[in-house]
Scaffold this motif. Sequence first.
Motif, PDB file in Angstrom:
ATOM      1  N   GLU A  35       0.824  -1.207   0.000  1.00 38.38           N
ATOM      2  CA  GLU A  35       0.000   0.000   0.000  1.00 38.38           C
ATOM      3  C   GLU A  35       0.861   1.262   0.000  1.00 38.38           C
ATOM      4  O   GLU A  35       0.463   2.289  -0.545  1.00 38.38           O
ATOM      5  CB  GLU A  35      -0.970   0.010   1.179  1.00 38.38           C
ATOM      6  CG  GLU A  35      -2.059  -1.047   1.077  1.00 38.38           C
ATOM      7  CD  GLU A  35      -2.902  -0.957  -0.185  1.00 38.38           C
ATOM      8  OE1 GLU A  35      -3.150   0.164  -0.675  1.00 38.38           O
ATOM      9  OE2 GLU A  35      -3.311  -2.016  -0.691  1.00 38.38           O
ATOM     10  N   THR A  36       2.032   1.191   0.585  1.00 33.31           N
ATOM     11  CA  THR A  36       2.956   2.326   0.544  1.00 33.31           C
ATOM     12  C   THR A  36       3.383   2.590  -0.890  1.00 33.31           C
ATOM     13  O   THR A  36       3.442   3.740  -1.334  1.00 33.31           O
ATOM     14  CB  THR A  36       4.181   2.052   1.445  1.00 33.31           C
ATOM     15  OG1 THR A  36       3.717   1.882   2.796  1.00 33.31           O
ATOM     16  CG2 THR A  36       5.178   3.190   1.390  1.00 33.31           C
ATOM     17  N   ARG A  38       1.665   1.764  -3.595  1.00 30.37           N
ATOM     18  CA  ARG A  38       0.473   2.296  -4.283  1.00 30.37           C
ATOM     19  C   ARG A  38       0.265   3.775  -3.938  1.00 30.37           C
ATOM     20  O   ARG A  38      -0.110   4.564  -4.804  1.00 30.37           O
ATOM     21  CB  ARG A  38      -0.757   1.475  -3.916  1.00 30.37           C
ATOM     22  CG  ARG A  38      -0.747   0.111  -4.551  1.00 30.37           C
ATOM     23  CD  ARG A  38      -2.049  -0.628  -4.325  1.00 30.37           C
ATOM     24  NE  ARG A  38      -2.007  -1.902  -5.021  1.00 30.37           N
ATOM     25  CZ  ARG A  38      -2.068  -3.082  -4.419  1.00 30.37           C
ATOM     26  NH1 ARG A  38      -2.219  -3.161  -3.107  1.00 30.37           N
ATOM     27  NH2 ARG A  38      -2.004  -4.195  -5.132  1.00 30.37           N
ATOM     28  N   ASN A  39       0.518   4.150  -2.683  1.00 36.02           N
ATOM     29  CA  ASN A  39       0.388   5.556  -2.288  1.00 36.02           C
ATOM     30  C   ASN A  39       1.369   6.432  -3.056  1.00 36.02           C
ATOM     31  O   ASN A  39       1.072   7.584  -3.374  1.00 36.02           O
ATOM     32  CB  ASN A  39       0.607   5.723  -0.779  1.00 36.02           C
ATOM     33  CG  ASN A  39      -0.519   5.152   0.045  1.00 36.02           C
ATOM     34  OD1 ASN A  39      -1.598   4.872  -0.459  1.00 36.02           O
ATOM     35  ND2 ASN A  39      -0.265   4.966   1.325  1.00 36.02           N
ATOM     36  N   TYR A  40       2.540   5.901  -3.368  1.00 33.69           N
ATOM     37  CA  TYR A  40       3.548   6.635  -4.143  1.00 33.69           C
ATOM     38  C   TYR A  40       2.986   7.040  -5.504  1.00 33.69           C
ATOM     39  O   TYR A  40       3.312   8.095  -6.036  1.00 33.69           O
ATOM     40  CB  TYR A  40       4.780   5.747  -4.317  1.00 33.69           C
ATOM     41  CG  TYR A  40       5.982   6.426  -4.914  1.00 33.69           C
ATOM     42  CD1 TYR A  40       6.883   7.102  -4.108  1.00 33.69           C
ATOM     43  CD2 TYR A  40       6.241   6.372  -6.280  1.00 33.69           C
ATOM     44  CE1 TYR A  40       8.012   7.709  -4.639  1.00 33.69           C
ATOM     45  CE2 TYR A  40       7.367   6.978  -6.817  1.00 33.69           C
ATOM     46  CZ  TYR A  40       8.245   7.638  -5.995  1.00 33.69           C
ATOM     47  OH  TYR A  40       9.361   8.241  -6.525  1.00 33.69           O
ATOM     48  N   GLY A  43      -2.169   6.663  -4.639  1.00 34.31           N
ATOM     49  CA  GLY A  43      -3.147   6.038  -3.757  1.00 34.31           C
ATOM     50  C   GLY A  43      -3.274   6.820  -2.456  1.00 34.31           C
ATOM     51  O   GLY A  43      -2.464   7.692  -2.151  1.00 34.31           O
ATOM     52  N   LYS A  44      -4.292   6.471  -1.685  1.00 32.49           N
ATOM     53  CA  LYS A  44      -4.522   7.202  -0.437  1.00 32.49           C
ATOM     54  C   LYS A  44      -4.908   6.265   0.693  1.00 32.49           C
ATOM     55  O   LYS A  44      -5.756   6.580   1.506  1.00 32.49           O
ATOM     56  CB  LYS A  44      -5.605   8.256  -0.645  1.00 32.49           C
ATOM     57  CG  LYS A  44      -5.162   9.321  -1.620  1.00 32.49           C
ATOM     58  CD  LYS A  44      -6.197  10.386  -1.804  1.00 32.49           C
ATOM     59  CE  LYS A  44      -5.601  11.352  -2.813  1.00 32.49           C
ATOM     60  NZ  LYS A  44      -6.358  12.389  -3.231  1.00 32.49           N
ATOM     61  N   ASN A  45      -4.266   5.105   0.774  1.00 30.65           N
ATOM     62  CA  ASN A  45      -4.541   4.161   1.844  1.00 30.65           C
ATOM     63  C   ASN A  45      -3.480   4.343   2.921  1.00 30.65           C
ATOM     64  O   ASN A  45      -2.445   3.691   2.912  1.00 30.65           O
ATOM     65  CB  ASN A  45      -4.533   2.723   1.320  1.00 30.65           C
ATOM     66  CG  ASN A  45      -4.894   1.723   2.401  1.00 30.65           C
ATOM     67  OD1 ASN A  45      -4.869   2.027   3.591  1.00 30.65           O
ATOM     68  ND2 ASN A  45      -5.232   0.519   1.976  1.00 30.65           N
ATOM     69  N   TYR A  46      -3.752   5.239   3.855  1.00 29.76           N
ATOM     70  CA  TYR A  46      -2.770   5.528   4.888  1.00 29.76           C
ATOM     71  C   TYR A  46      -2.991   4.706   6.150  1.00 29.76           C
ATOM     72  O   TYR A  46      -2.225   4.795   7.087  1.00 29.76           O
ATOM     73  CB  TYR A  46      -2.757   7.028   5.200  1.00 29.76           C
ATOM     74  CG  TYR A  46      -2.368   7.830   3.973  1.00 29.76           C
ATOM     75  CD1 TYR A  46      -1.101   7.718   3.432  1.00 29.76           C
ATOM     76  CD2 TYR A  46      -3.288   8.650   3.344  1.00 29.76           C
ATOM     77  CE1 TYR A  46      -0.749   8.428   2.287  1.00 29.76           C
ATOM     78  CE2 TYR A  46      -2.946   9.362   2.201  1.00 29.76           C
ATOM     79  CZ  TYR A  46      -1.678   9.240   1.684  1.00 29.76           C
ATOM     80  OH  TYR A  46      -1.321   9.938   0.556  1.00 29.76           O
ATOM     81  N   GLY A  49      -0.794   1.651   4.481  1.00 30.77           N
ATOM     82  CA  GLY A  49       0.456   2.115   3.871  1.00 30.77           C
ATOM     83  C   GLY A  49       0.880   3.440   4.461  1.00 30.77           C
ATOM     84  O   GLY A  49       0.115   4.108   5.153  1.00 30.77           O
ATOM     85  N   LYS A  50       2.114   3.812   4.187  1.00 33.55           N
ATOM     86  CA  LYS A  50       2.659   5.064   4.709  1.00 33.55           C
ATOM     87  C   LYS A  50       2.645   6.147   3.636  1.00 33.55           C
ATOM     88  O   LYS A  50       2.559   5.870   2.455  1.00 33.55           O
ATOM     89  CB  LYS A  50       4.100   4.855   5.165  1.00 33.55           C
ATOM     90  CG  LYS A  50       4.226   3.906   6.328  1.00 33.55           C
ATOM     91  CD  LYS A  50       5.667   3.750   6.715  1.00 33.55           C
ATOM     92  CE  LYS A  50       5.794   2.780   7.872  1.00 33.55           C
ATOM     93  NZ  LYS A  50       7.168   2.555   8.261  1.00 33.55           N
ATOM     94  N   CYS A  51       2.778   7.377   4.080  1.00 34.19           N
ATOM     95  CA  CYS A  51       3.003   8.497   3.181  1.00 34.19           C
ATOM     96  C   CYS A  51       4.432   8.354   2.663  1.00 34.19           C
ATOM     97  O   CYS A  51       5.327   7.974   3.406  1.00 34.19           O
ATOM     98  CB  CYS A  51       2.830   9.814   3.935  1.00 34.19           C
ATOM     99  SG  CYS A  51       3.062  11.250   2.880  1.00 34.19           S
TER     100      CYS A  51
END
Length: 90
Positions: A35-36, A38-40, A43-46, A49-51
Motif C-alpha cells: 500500500e505504501t 500504491r500511495n507513491y 493512492g490514499k490508503n494511509y 500504507g505510509k506516506c
Amino acid sequence: MSTTTITFNQLRKLKDSLPDGSMRTIAKNLDLNVETVRNYFGGKNYEDGKCVGIHLEQGPDGGIVELDDTTILEYAQAILEGKKSVQFHN
C-alpha cells in the motif's frame, strides 16, 4: 536518493503501464508495504500504507508531483525497460 518533479498524469501513466504484480514486486524488493508503493503512485490508503514523500501542486496535466525519493520511480522505470536484475536498496 534524489528529488524529482513529474506531472501527476505522467506518474499515473507509468503506474498503469506496469505489468500485473509490479506493485507487489516493488514492495517486496524494497522491503515496503504494497500500500505504501500504491500511495507513491497516487493512492490514499494511509491505514495500511505510509506516506511516501510526494507533494502535489494543482496545475495542468493533473498537477505537479514533487518526489522526495525517486527509488520507487526508478525501480518502476527499470521494470518497464525490461531489466531483469534490478538491485535497489533503501
